[in-house]
Design a protein around this motif. Structure first.
Motif, PDB file in Angstrom:
ATOM      1  N   GLY A  91     -16.477  -4.551   1.260  1.00 48.63           N
ATOM      2  CA  GLY A  91     -15.591  -4.814   0.138  1.00 48.63           C
ATOM      3  C   GLY A  91     -14.806  -6.101   0.338  1.00 48.63           C
ATOM      4  O   GLY A  91     -15.137  -6.933   1.188  1.00 48.63           O
ATOM      5  N   ARG A  92     -13.749  -6.229  -0.454  1.00 56.97           N
ATOM      6  CA  ARG A  92     -12.890  -7.408  -0.365  1.00 56.97           C
ATOM      7  C   ARG A  92     -11.495  -7.025  -0.814  1.00 56.97           C
ATOM      8  O   ARG A  92     -11.316  -6.096  -1.617  1.00 56.97           O
ATOM      9  N   PRO A 134      -8.962  -3.053  -8.960  1.00 56.93           N
ATOM     10  CA  PRO A 134      -8.880  -2.214  -7.763  1.00 56.93           C
ATOM     11  C   PRO A 134     -10.283  -1.771  -7.332  1.00 56.93           C
ATOM     12  O   PRO A 134     -11.139  -1.487  -8.175  1.00 56.93           O
ATOM     13  N   ALA A 135     -10.518  -1.753  -6.027  1.00 57.47           N
ATOM     14  CA  ALA A 135     -11.835  -1.406  -5.504  1.00 57.47           C
ATOM     15  C   ALA A 135     -11.692  -0.751  -4.130  1.00 57.47           C
ATOM     16  O   ALA A 135     -10.674  -0.910  -3.462  1.00 57.47           O
ATOM     17  N   GLU A 136     -12.737  -0.044  -3.732  1.00 57.73           N
ATOM     18  CA  GLU A 136     -12.749   0.553  -2.401  1.00 57.73           C
ATOM     19  C   GLU A 136     -13.057  -0.503  -1.358  1.00 57.73           C
ATOM     20  O   GLU A 136     -13.886  -1.388  -1.576  1.00 57.73           O
ATOM     21  N   LEU A 147      -8.500   2.403  -1.599  1.00 52.48           N
ATOM     22  CA  LEU A 147      -8.552   1.735  -2.889  1.00 52.48           C
ATOM     23  C   LEU A 147      -7.460   0.659  -2.924  1.00 52.48           C
ATOM     24  O   LEU A 147      -6.302   0.936  -2.620  1.00 52.48           O
ATOM     25  N   THR A 148      -7.836  -0.543  -3.271  1.00 49.04           N
ATOM     26  CA  THR A 148      -6.847  -1.614  -3.364  1.00 49.04           C
ATOM     27  C   THR A 148      -5.980  -1.405  -4.598  1.00 49.04           C
ATOM     28  O   THR A 148      -6.357  -0.701  -5.524  1.00 49.04           O
ATOM     29  N   CYS A 194      -4.413  -5.268  -1.125  1.00 41.38           N
ATOM     30  CA  CYS A 194      -4.099  -5.690  -2.482  1.00 41.38           C
ATOM     31  C   CYS A 194      -5.395  -6.013  -3.232  1.00 41.38           C
ATOM     32  O   CYS A 194      -6.350  -6.529  -2.646  1.00 41.38           O
ATOM     33  N   ALA A 195      -5.396  -5.715  -4.520  1.00 43.93           N
ATOM     34  CA  ALA A 195      -6.593  -5.912  -5.333  1.00 43.93           C
ATOM     35  C   ALA A 195      -6.924  -7.388  -5.498  1.00 43.93           C
ATOM     36  O   ALA A 195      -6.052  -8.213  -5.726  1.00 43.93           O
ATOM     37  N   TRP A 196      -8.194  -7.680  -5.388  1.00 48.46           N
ATOM     38  CA  TRP A 196      -8.758  -8.995  -5.670  1.00 48.46           C
ATOM     39  C   TRP A 196      -9.532  -8.799  -6.960  1.00 48.46           C
ATOM     40  O   TRP A 196     -10.685  -8.419  -6.959  1.00 48.46           O
TER      41      TRP A 196
END
Length: 99
Positions: free
Chosen positions: A25-26, A87-89, A1-2, A82-84
């Motif tokens: 993801g990204r 937060p995402a996987e 997770l970001t 880091c989140a773009w």
């Protein structure tokens, strides 16, 4: 997770180059030259081949999406995952190349 950059640290390695390939993801991966990372939060640990540093405002962001990769050398400080946005996987492969 970001996670947001504010919750992250920079890292560096001496024995290995990091090749990070995003499969799904990204994320944003930040880069900074080691001389700018002056606040050490974990001194170099030879067993982990890592040192950690506080985040700095001069870091350079790289937005990385599925199918792209980054390469970080021993002279590079980096803060991956880091989140773009939110937060995402992210699914990625990290290959360590001995130098």
């Amino acid at each position: 997770l970001t996670k947001p950059l504010a919750e992250k640290v920079y890292e560096s390695h001496r024995k290995y180059i990091d090749v990070q390939y995003v499969l799904r993801g990204r994320e944003v991966m930040y880069w900074a030259p080691l001389p700018l990372l002056t606040t050490v939060t974990m001194p170099f640990d030879s067993e982990k081949d890592a040192a950690l540093y506080a985040v700095i405002p001069q870091g350079v962001p790289a937005q990385v999406v599925a199918g792209q990769l980054t390469i970080f050398f021993p002279e590079d400080g980096h803060s991956p995952s880091c989140a773009w946005g939110d937060p995402a996987e992210v699914l990625k492969v990290v290959v360590k190349v001995r130098v």
